[in-house]
Design an enzyme around this catalytic site. Structure first.
Site, PDB file in Angstrom:
ATOM      1  N   THR A   1       0.889  -1.153   0.000  1.00 36.92           N
ATOM      2  CA  THR A   1       0.000   0.000   0.000  1.00 36.92           C
ATOM      3  C   THR A   1       0.930   1.207   0.000  1.00 36.92           C
ATOM      4  O   THR A   1       2.081   1.082   0.383  1.00 36.92           O
ATOM      5  CB  THR A   1      -0.858  -0.004   1.284  1.00 36.92           C
ATOM      6  OG1 THR A   1      -1.710  -1.138   1.264  1.00 36.92           O
ATOM      7  CG2 THR A   1      -1.723   1.240   1.410  1.00 36.92           C
TER       8      THR A   1
ATOM      9  N   ARG B   1     -13.056  -7.872  -2.886  1.00 35.43           N
ATOM     10  CA  ARG B   1     -12.548  -7.669  -1.525  1.00 35.43           C
ATOM     11  C   ARG B   1     -12.031  -6.243  -1.352  1.00 35.43           C
ATOM     12  O   ARG B   1     -11.265  -5.742  -2.158  1.00 35.43           O
ATOM     13  CB  ARG B   1     -11.435  -8.660  -1.224  1.00 35.43           C
ATOM     14  CG  ARG B   1     -10.776  -8.486   0.147  1.00 35.43           C
ATOM     15  CD  ARG B   1      -9.518  -7.630   0.098  1.00 35.43           C
ATOM     16  NE  ARG B   1      -8.819  -7.582   1.372  1.00 35.43           N
ATOM     17  CZ  ARG B   1      -7.779  -6.791   1.621  1.00 35.43           C
ATOM     18  NH1 ARG B   1      -7.319  -5.980   0.701  1.00 35.43           N
ATOM     19  NH2 ARG B   1      -7.204  -6.797   2.812  1.00 35.43           N
TER      20      ARG B   1
ATOM     21  N   ASP C   1      -8.652  -2.108   4.395  1.00 37.30           N
ATOM     22  CA  ASP C   1      -8.846  -0.991   5.330  1.00 37.30           C
ATOM     23  C   ASP C   1      -8.616   0.375   4.706  1.00 37.30           C
ATOM     24  O   ASP C   1      -9.028   1.383   5.284  1.00 37.30           O
ATOM     25  CB  ASP C   1      -7.918  -1.169   6.538  1.00 37.30           C
ATOM     26  CG  ASP C   1      -6.454  -1.193   6.149  1.00 37.30           C
ATOM     27  OD1 ASP C   1      -6.134  -1.720   5.062  1.00 37.30           O
ATOM     28  OD2 ASP C   1      -5.626  -0.692   6.924  1.00 37.30           O
TER      29      ASP C   1
ATOM     30  N   GLY D   1      -1.091  -3.170   5.718  1.00 33.66           N
ATOM     31  CA  GLY D   1      -0.954  -4.491   6.327  1.00 33.66           C
ATOM     32  C   GLY D   1      -2.183  -5.341   6.098  1.00 33.66           C
ATOM     33  O   GLY D   1      -2.873  -5.193   5.083  1.00 33.66           O
TER      34      GLY D   1
END
Lengths: 316, 316
Positions: free
Chosen positions: B176, B204, B207, B228
């Site tokens: 990310t 999917r 966060d 993560g």
């Protein structure tokens, strides 16, 4: 053994008190009581809060009076895009779906995500395919659609085309259903399901599937299901903020929930929420004309209300 | 006038120290410095934290070494589905997109949602159409795709087919990019952009676009961008939790951020985050082998690191 607790809502965004016909009010109270009764059965039998929340939300999803599943509102493009979320306070398992139309009960799609996907949030057509593979019951678009929601869309699109001001009541704008519960083991759970906003922009997702905004559960603080102007609930992480004040600022759940809802109002966030903590009754603050809501009393009574008014009490 | 601050990350999920070739490490440090330099230019000129965050994230999105935009990973179905989010601490404006492929810089799509949609979160094809209508630059799928990401997908699909255990390094699993900044007016902002997980389930969402989980900004507490195991960051509302401990539990940002990252590890949440508060330097905790990261020193130096190691320092 913890004292069980349960609350449900059918959305902030109620028909104004002065135009709510008595037989319509009766039917709304009956719908809320049916949801409470379904959840209460689970809790009394010693079942988990998660199952009680699912049972209550499914009753509200199946009831076309409320904006979720059967009776969901339409997007500006004339489709239905539903969001749902489920969270457990113990272990903090969570599952959510956004932008789906197909599963009869979107809350069960959220549960399948939680239990079988290894993920937390699935969106769109891929989420529908996952739910189908998990064996969920699917319905045609015609099942979800109701004449009154279609009329609300037509009216709103005509208003936008004419440039007239938006004079709709909250009831015509939005709506959501949800439940929070505390089981005999003291565990909490929350679930929320919605069709979103009438004539919403396609692809728009509100606070329902955003954990910490519209749906949240943590045994150490509270379980929350919210309804209202989802964008503001997301920006101010409404549910997390309440949990934080309970955990770290020494506030009671009641104080935290009412204060956060009051603060959201000053940011343009109309709506309300239901919340339950480790002890005590559920709280149900709202900052608008009303919120379809209900909870169980200490004696097992079913308490329901719509506007700022005393509960109707159905003794056990 | 507040002291400016800036940090960037290129993902937790780094190549293991023992297999990282020196020239690859050099290129990674250079990529992080380029992002810092782009954000720093904005902040030194008195520009808003929001612009600095966008500038830094765009550099990382354009750099195929990092998993976002150009160089995004593939889903199990061989497509790319990107998520991005942007939030301002002052006024708490926010915008996010999920499950899109098209805009050259997904962070700009998030910004367009924030500034022009009236909504906070748009998903899928409708979000792409919105971004196109807003005039964003679009690229073909070929632009985003890189041979190394395609090889990583093929390897992972072959492993799944063979039933062999998952021995990939974090670097092959996820990644990310993100940035947090504090401007001369003392306002905070955070932005995050990702391709998600290699061979992730289609649909999917992690966060990144969940405010309070992977992206968050509030002037009174902190700005956060995380990386993560997104599912765990969502379930434990990682960013909101740090903000809550700063606001209500009297913790320093450093203490709160490091403790939350340590707690996530015990729940199976590998990763890290960058955070900045109203005062002081950025903090950059991680609970795995490494996190591509960088921040500016008090003298304007560019500080970068990959594993648990001293910063490389580029003097101004």
């Amino acid at each position: 053994m913890a004292q069980i607790g349960l609350a449900v809502h059918g959305g902030a965004g109620t028909i104004p008190a002065q135009t709510l016909r008595p037989e319509v009010a009766d039917a709304l109270h009956e719908g809320l009581r049916a949801a409470l009764a379904a959840g209460l059965l689970v809790l009394k039998a010693g079942g988990p809060a998660l199952d009680a929340v699912c049972a209550a939300v499914m009753v509200l999803e199946d009831d076309s009076q409320f904006n979720s599943a059967h009776g969901a509102v339409f997007t500006a493009a004339g489709r239905m895009e539903m969001d749902a979320a489920l969270m457990e306070g113990h272990g903090r398992r969570a599952g959510a779906v956004a932008g789906i139309c197909g599963p009869r009960n979107p809350i069960l799609a959220a549960r399948a995500v939680m239990e079988a996907s290894g993920n937390v949030l699935l969106i769109g057509q891929a989420a529908e395919e996952f739910a189908r593979a998990e064996g969920l019951v699917f319905m045609d678009e015609a099942y979800f659609s109701t004449p009154s929601r279609r009329a609300a869309l037509a009216l709103e699109l005509a208003r936008r085309a004419s440039g007239a001001p938006d004079t709709r009541s909250d009831a015509d704008r939005h709506g959501t259903v949800g439940a929070v519960a505390r089981d005999q083991a003291g565990h909490l759970a929350a679930g929320t399901s919605t069709g979103g906003l009438t004539a919403k922009r396609p692809g728009r997702v509100g606070d329902t599937p955003v954990f910490g905004a519209g749906t949240f559960a943590e045994d150490a603080s509270c379980a929350v299901s919210a309804t209202g102007t989802g964008e503001v609930f997301i920006r101010f992480t409404a549910a997390s903020e309440i949990a934080a004040r309970v955990k770290y600022a020494g506030q009671s759940l009641e104080q935290a929930a009412f204060e956060v809802i009051a603060e959201l109002a000053s940011e343009g966030g109309d709506g309300g929420l239901i919340a339950i903590g480790a002890h005590g009754p559920a709280v149900m603050p709202f900052n608008c004309a009303g919120m379809y809501r209900g909870c169980i009393g200490a004696d097992g009574s079913l308490l329901t209300a719509i506007h700022n008014e005393p509960f109707r009490v159905r003794k056990p």
